[in-house]
Design a protein around this motif. Sequence first.
Motif, PDB file in Angstrom:
ATOM      1  N   UNK A 120     -31.922 -33.797 -61.389  1.00 53.82           N
ATOM      2  CA  UNK A 120     -31.728 -32.581 -61.693  1.00 53.82           C
ATOM      3  C   UNK A 120     -32.990 -32.033 -60.634  1.00 53.82           C
ATOM      4  N   UNK A 121     -34.073 -32.679 -60.568  1.00 55.71           N
ATOM      5  CA  UNK A 121     -35.160 -31.876 -59.931  1.00 55.71           C
ATOM      6  C   UNK A 121     -34.682 -31.624 -58.556  1.00 55.71           C
ATOM      7  N   UNK A 122     -33.987 -32.856 -57.846  1.00 54.28           N
ATOM      8  CA  UNK A 122     -33.774 -33.061 -56.666  1.00 54.28           C
ATOM      9  C   UNK A 122     -32.827 -31.906 -56.209  1.00 54.28           C
ATOM     10  N   UNK A 123     -31.528 -31.769 -56.888  1.00 52.72           N
ATOM     11  CA  UNK A 123     -30.834 -30.823 -56.910  1.00 52.72           C
ATOM     12  C   UNK A 123     -31.394 -29.348 -56.896  1.00 52.72           C
ATOM     13  N   UNK A 124     -32.125 -29.053 -57.768  1.00 49.78           N
ATOM     14  CA  UNK A 124     -32.752 -27.799 -57.786  1.00 49.78           C
ATOM     15  C   UNK A 124     -33.733 -27.640 -56.618  1.00 49.78           C
ATOM     16  N   UNK A 125     -34.527 -28.531 -56.292  1.00 48.01           N
ATOM     17  CA  UNK A 125     -35.246 -28.414 -54.888  1.00 48.01           C
ATOM     18  C   UNK A 125     -34.449 -28.076 -53.759  1.00 48.01           C
ATOM     19  N   UNK A 126     -33.325 -28.517 -53.473  1.00 47.75           N
ATOM     20  CA  UNK A 126     -32.428 -28.585 -52.463  1.00 47.75           C
ATOM     21  C   UNK A 126     -31.787 -27.072 -52.542  1.00 47.75           C
ATOM     22  N   UNK A 127     -31.410 -26.861 -53.759  1.00 49.98           N
ATOM     23  CA  UNK A 127     -30.610 -25.365 -53.817  1.00 49.98           C
ATOM     24  C   UNK A 127     -31.554 -24.157 -53.688  1.00 49.98           C
ATOM     25  N   UNK A 128     -32.801 -24.326 -54.017  1.00 56.07           N
ATOM     26  CA  UNK A 128     -33.781 -23.411 -53.848  1.00 56.07           C
ATOM     27  C   UNK A 128     -33.922 -23.108 -52.351  1.00 56.07           C
ATOM     28  N   UNK A 129     -33.507 -24.023 -51.323  1.00 57.00           N
ATOM     29  CA  UNK A 129     -33.601 -23.494 -50.061  1.00 57.00           C
ATOM     30  C   UNK A 129     -32.656 -22.367 -49.617  1.00 57.00           C
ATOM     31  N   UNK A 130     -31.352 -22.556 -50.293  1.00 59.27           N
ATOM     32  CA  UNK A 130     -30.534 -21.514 -50.259  1.00 59.27           C
ATOM     33  C   UNK A 130     -30.863 -20.276 -51.100  1.00 59.27           C
ATOM     34  N   UNK A 131     -31.238 -20.632 -52.331  1.00 60.35           N
ATOM     35  CA  UNK A 131     -31.859 -19.432 -53.160  1.00 60.35           C
ATOM     36  C   UNK A 131     -32.757 -18.672 -52.701  1.00 60.35           C
ATOM     37  N   UNK A 132     -33.468 -18.971 -51.782  1.00 60.86           N
ATOM     38  CA  UNK A 132     -34.593 -18.106 -51.203  1.00 60.86           C
ATOM     39  C   UNK A 132     -34.158 -17.928 -49.896  1.00 60.86           C
ATOM     40  N   UNK A 133     -32.717 -17.972 -49.398  1.00 66.78           N
ATOM     41  CA  UNK A 133     -32.614 -17.992 -48.129  1.00 66.78           C
ATOM     42  C   UNK A 133     -32.749 -16.336 -47.517  1.00 66.78           C
ATOM     43  N   UNK A 134     -32.801 -15.355 -48.493  1.00 61.28           N
ATOM     44  CA  UNK A 134     -32.979 -13.921 -48.304  1.00 61.28           C
ATOM     45  C   UNK A 134     -34.306 -13.425 -48.709  1.00 61.28           C
ATOM     46  N   UNK A 135     -35.215 -14.286 -49.203  1.00 56.78           N
ATOM     47  CA  UNK A 135     -36.420 -13.897 -49.768  1.00 56.78           C
ATOM     48  C   UNK A 135     -37.597 -14.153 -48.927  1.00 56.78           C
ATOM     49  N   UNK A 136     -38.386 -12.827 -48.600  1.00 54.08           N
ATOM     50  CA  UNK A 136     -39.539 -12.955 -47.831  1.00 54.08           C
ATOM     51  C   UNK A 136     -40.580 -13.789 -48.400  1.00 54.08           C
TER      52      UNK A 136
END
Length: 306
Positions: A120-136
């Motif tokens: 689960x940790x690896x899935x979340x770490x990976x997805x966070x790159x996309x989740x933060x795609x528009x975040x300064x």
Amino acid sequence: MSGPINTGSFAQALWPGVNRWYGDSYKEFPTEWTDLFDQDSSDKAYEELVGISGFGLAMEKSEGSGIQFDSASQTWVTRAINKTYTLGFVLTQELLEDNQYRIATLGKRDARALAFSMRQTKEIVAANVYNRAFTSGYTFGDGSILCVSSHPNKVGGTWSNVPTVASDLSEAALEQAFIDIGGFTADRGTTINVMPKTLVVHRSNFFEAVRILKSELQNDTANNAVNALRIAGAFPGGVKINHYLTDADAWFVRTNCPDGMICFNRVAMEFDMDNDFSTTNAMYRARERYSFTCGDPRAIYGSAGG
């Protein structure tokens, strides 16, 4: 740091009569981070992805004149630091002794839960790159966030991997994404063959994405027109749902651009077990090292939604 799992943590395990334990054996979704990133191995503390400017267009040479020479240089450097992710648990000797059920049940059950947490940790770490795609603040080698309208070129000027206006997922938005991606150029402005590959969506957008790409006719209209996206095979890799994306409106297109969205695997997941000499407690741990990054942002196109 939490303390060891002791007789107070599982008081019911000290008494007969428990029919079954629940909460440790939920089914998981198949691995999804592999749809977001290409994989590579790593044998260092960090890996660097370095861009190259290449050359401009050839120049016409008049008779008797000299050849015009061009120069190339490195552009942006993205460093991916391989971080260590660990988790463990401790079972007290007393709990192991007084447990009224199979001793193996405790260790195996908690080891399964530990492996689940690591995945689960690896899935979340990976997805966070996309989740933060528009975040300064979450920037890469060129100093920009992942999806932005102002990625800089080394030779000057900027380019965009987002729509002119952030758009919800729709047939028109995907057609525009296809057009925009086809217009990507190299750092020196030369035309390059970058095309859409897969569409990545939040679970809330999955069925809409399927309807858009799979409908025989144009989606959500009364027009008797073919579905151009489907006929053209605009997204040959299809739709990829990711259950770890946090913005229901955001959607992304992965392209065929190489050296873009990359996972560096430094150390594969490993498990270990030992006994503490002082307390005689049983100690279990899991450990993994990896990093997720983006080298060339032409590998991704995204919209934060309307």
